[in-house]
Design an enzyme around this catalytic site. Sequence first.
Site, PDB file in Angstrom:
ATOM      1  N   CYS A  12      -7.399   5.546  12.409  1.00 32.46           N
ATOM      2  CA  CYS A  12      -6.977   4.761  13.568  1.00 32.46           C
ATOM      3  C   CYS A  12      -6.911   5.636  14.806  1.00 32.46           C
ATOM      4  CB  CYS A  12      -5.654   4.046  13.308  1.00 32.46           C
ATOM      5  SG  CYS A  12      -4.617   4.701  11.988  1.00 32.46           S
ATOM      6  N   HIS A  39      -0.285  -4.354  15.226  1.00 31.74           N
ATOM      7  CA  HIS A  39       0.950  -3.842  15.830  1.00 31.74           C
ATOM      8  C   HIS A  39       1.763  -4.939  16.491  1.00 31.74           C
ATOM      9  CE1 HIS A  39      -1.839  -0.459  15.456  1.00 31.74           C
ATOM     10  NE2 HIS A  39      -0.759   0.180  15.066  1.00 31.74           N
ATOM     11  N   ASP A  49      -7.510   7.440   2.786  1.00 35.61           N
ATOM     12  CA  ASP A  49      -7.157   7.324   4.210  1.00 35.61           C
ATOM     13  C   ASP A  49      -7.093   8.687   4.878  1.00 35.61           C
ATOM     14  OD1 ASP A  49      -6.792   4.531   4.113  1.00 35.61           O
ATOM     15  OD2 ASP A  49      -4.764   4.771   3.308  1.00 35.61           O
ATOM     16  N   GLU A  87       0.705  -1.531  -1.893  1.00 35.91           N
ATOM     17  CA  GLU A  87       1.435  -0.281  -1.599  1.00 35.91           C
ATOM     18  C   GLU A  87       2.964  -0.448  -1.544  1.00 35.91           C
ATOM     19  OE1 GLU A  87      -0.338   2.012   1.635  1.00 35.91           O
ATOM     20  OE2 GLU A  87      -2.343   1.305   1.108  1.00 35.91           O
ATOM     21  N   CYS A 116      12.518  10.103  14.520  1.00 35.23           N
ATOM     22  CA  CYS A 116      12.392  11.404  13.883  1.00 35.23           C
ATOM     23  C   CYS A 116      11.595  11.237  12.592  1.00 35.23           C
ATOM     24  CB  CYS A 116      13.756  11.958  13.520  1.00 35.23           C
ATOM     25  SG  CYS A 116      14.795  12.217  14.951  1.00 35.23           S
ATOM     26  N   SER A 140      -1.670  -1.748   2.889  1.00 38.43           N
ATOM     27  CA  SER A 140      -0.281  -2.170   2.707  1.00 38.43           C
ATOM     28  C   SER A 140      -0.112  -3.632   3.104  1.00 38.43           C
ATOM     29  CB  SER A 140       0.644  -1.290   3.543  1.00 38.43           C
ATOM     30  OG  SER A 140       0.284  -1.323   4.896  1.00 38.43           O
ATOM     31  N   ARG A 191      21.592  13.662  13.981  1.00 39.05           N
ATOM     32  CA  ARG A 191      20.862  12.677  14.802  1.00 39.05           C
ATOM     33  C   ARG A 191      21.818  11.824  15.652  1.00 39.05           C
ATOM     34  NH1 ARG A 191      17.307   9.493  10.957  1.00 39.05           N
ATOM     35  NH2 ARG A 191      18.979  10.019   9.513  1.00 39.05           N
ATOM     36  N   HIS A 246     -10.161   5.222   6.002  1.00 39.89           N
ATOM     37  CA  HIS A 246      -9.588   4.487   7.127  1.00 39.89           C
ATOM     38  C   HIS A 246      -9.059   5.459   8.172  1.00 39.89           C
ATOM     39  CE1 HIS A 246      -7.410   1.679   9.528  1.00 39.89           C
ATOM     40  NE2 HIS A 246      -6.334   2.424   9.416  1.00 39.89           N
TER      41      HIS A 246
HETATM   42  N1  MET Z   1      -3.451   2.409   3.447  1.00 39.09           N
HETATM   43  C1  MET Z   1      -2.523   2.615   4.515  1.00 39.09           C
HETATM   44  C2  MET Z   1      -1.849   1.299   4.877  1.00 39.09           C
HETATM   45  O1  MET Z   1      -2.451   0.288   4.815  1.00 39.09           O
HETATM   46  C3  MET Z   1      -3.178   3.211   5.712  1.00 39.09           C
HETATM   47  C4  MET Z   1      -2.227   3.660   6.748  1.00 39.09           C
HETATM   48  S1  MET Z   1      -3.008   4.496   8.054  1.00 39.09           S
HETATM   49  C5  MET Z   1      -1.710   4.963   9.072  1.00 39.09           C
HETATM   50  O2  MET Z   1      -0.719   1.259   5.230  1.00 39.09           O
END
Ligand code: MET
Length: 760
Positions: A649, A700, A605, A490, A522, A439, A15, A647
């Site tokens: 996105c 984000h 998820d 998490e 990566c 998380s 890398r 979940h």
């Molecule tokens: N349970 C996961 C989190 O909260 C879901 C991620 S989805 C990209 O990080």
Amino acid sequence: MLTNIPGYPRIGSQRELKKACENYWSGKMSLEKLELTARQLRKQNWDTLQAAGIDLIPSNDFSFYDQVLDMCLMLGVIPARFLPLQQTLANPACLELYFAMARGYQKNGFDITALEMTKWFDTNYHYLVPEFEAAQTYRLLSRKCVEEFKEALRHGITTKPVLIGPLTFILSGKIKDDTHQAALLEKLLPVYIQLLTELHAAGAEWVQLDEPFLVTDLEPAVKALYQVAYAAIHAALPGLKILLTTYFGGLEDNTALALQLPVQAWHIDLVRAPAQLADVLSRIPAHGRLSLGIVDGRNIWKNDYTESIALVTQACNSIGADNIMLATSCSLLHCPYDLDAETDMDPQIKQWMAFARQKLAEVNDLKSIMNGRHGLLEHNQAVMSGRKTAASIHIPAVKERMQHIAPADMQRQHSFAVRQPLQHAALNLPVFPTTTIGSFPQTAAIRQLRADLKKGVITREAYDADIRAAITHTIRLQEKLDLDVLVHGEFERNDIVEYFGEQLQGFVFTQQGWVQSYGTRCVKPPVIYGDVIRPHTMTVDWSSFAQSLTSKPVKGMLTGPITILQWSFVRNDQPRMQTAFQLALAIRDEVKDLEDAGITVIQVDEPALREGLPLRNARKAEYLEQAVQAFRLAVSTVADSTQIHTHMCYASFNDIIEHIAAMDADVITIETSRSQLEILAAFAQFRYPNEAGPGVYDIHSPRVPAVAEMEALLHQAARLLPARNIWVNPDCGLKTRQWAETEMALRNMVEAAKQARSQW
Ligand code: MET
């Protein structure tokens, strides 16, 4: 018979390019040093390919950031918002502008947003989306491909420059105003021709034009433009040999179109679409050359020489060996560099694999076999037959269980209408219940903790104690914030796929198997090599510990089968969906164990479900149906009163909403903060029957959203969906955020929910 490679990885086996770019961006490396690194990497690649006996060695497959962005610079496709910056630069095509377009530019009084990024066909590689505006004029701005061709020539290697073909370039971009494809092509073609003329003048014999859009459904108008473009190129440069390159699928209804284009050679993907060979052979013009993409550029498995030789023989018998080229199916950009770097891998599994460097040797081997070296074939057959019967791959108990999957296993006991009141009674939640996606902030200390356990620096007991402390802290915080459905945070997970892969049998991990995802980023996907077994529970201890701390429900948190599949290298000795169903069975067992341990809300998820969509419209429904079945198999084991969440996105649900509904999750949380109304409109129009949590803020960014802002979103949502079905949550996990901003944002979110409740 020539050997041909459509492209090679460029990030560096260690890398090096990643590190050099990142050092350059942070001011720790000079431009000269960065360019030197790039030259060294290009030379290494050319030397490697030459040493491997490859005839058509690519150039211009190198890129500092992205090959589509390179095309933008070469053709002068620069969005208007960058022009003021460009005017201040001595060289209008310099790296300063290039990286500004890639990453945005916030200095010297400028604040310019980057180009958008999106996935390159069905790969995990993300490219920068060209922006076409009616007012743009195009001109040859950078001569990158010519310079790299000449650079290789100075090393004594005549390369085959690789460019994205004009139609694929246009189709991968975004047309910003009322200009249209034909007008764009008319303006871009002269620049393409100028570029190709310079390549020809510099001594290029072959030029590869990538047109993967030819394996997708094309509008008649686009088909006509293909003819216009290639006729113009041929008329201007009759002496230049064009290798029209397609990959990621078969030409199908575009076969006649592709083979009528006035080029000298065609490259087809025979890994994804071996059946297209006969049709292509029957239509290829006399003296036309065919590059057979027989070695898989998208996966890490050793080639089955017997199968490949059958295809090569069929092609040779039809059009003659002189007109055949042997190749990888697509650029090797999507493969890791070198299997030899894997020093820890189980040798039995390792012998079934080939990374980029090994694939070069495979292409060469296939040529040698065609020339009579049968020993290579026999050796390969021995390896292949060993894999077919290896006990480590083929677990009778798994196969047996797969055969007994019944429709009832994919069906909750009762419909949502029956389940919903049972769940409401069991969970006793207010309207507009609040939750998070799973998380919580992953601090340097938490990452260090996991790394220390891996390295054996700390004991398992010490690790467990620290993770438990982090969970306890997170539960107490959520109670203090008065969230309704809690999560454990998490902290034990580096990555939502890796965590499960490491605990399941049938997975192996690489040390150096990096593949470029975007820019300098990566990923190191796990490899699913065999039948999947869950030897022990994977999350039950953490979830039950978290639940033991509170009287509020704590969500169990799992990753779905399709996401695990999409983010791994998947075995190629059985249909992908079979592997997905094996994963689903493993998750199903975990779901059951969580429920038995007293967990009443379980989230599975599926952020990658959309990524698996086939390129052809006709095959999308079948994929979605199977993906939905896999999800349902994973979750349908629970009682009616246990609430299943999922979940996702995505930017848009319009085309998949009926399948999302068919998943029948009791609650779906979705990423919508940036375009909430648009996404919810799809749910509303479909009359989505189950509960949904449209994200009310964007995780984000570190920005803390105001109460009123989120409350307004809730009112909007409640106009589109029944209020009792609406959940309140951020739009994704909080792992990349800091604690302080997380706490403030969640406090405001809970307040917004309470305000909305009081008015409902
Ligand atoms: N349970 C996961 C989190 O909260 C879901 C991620 S989805 C990209 O990080």
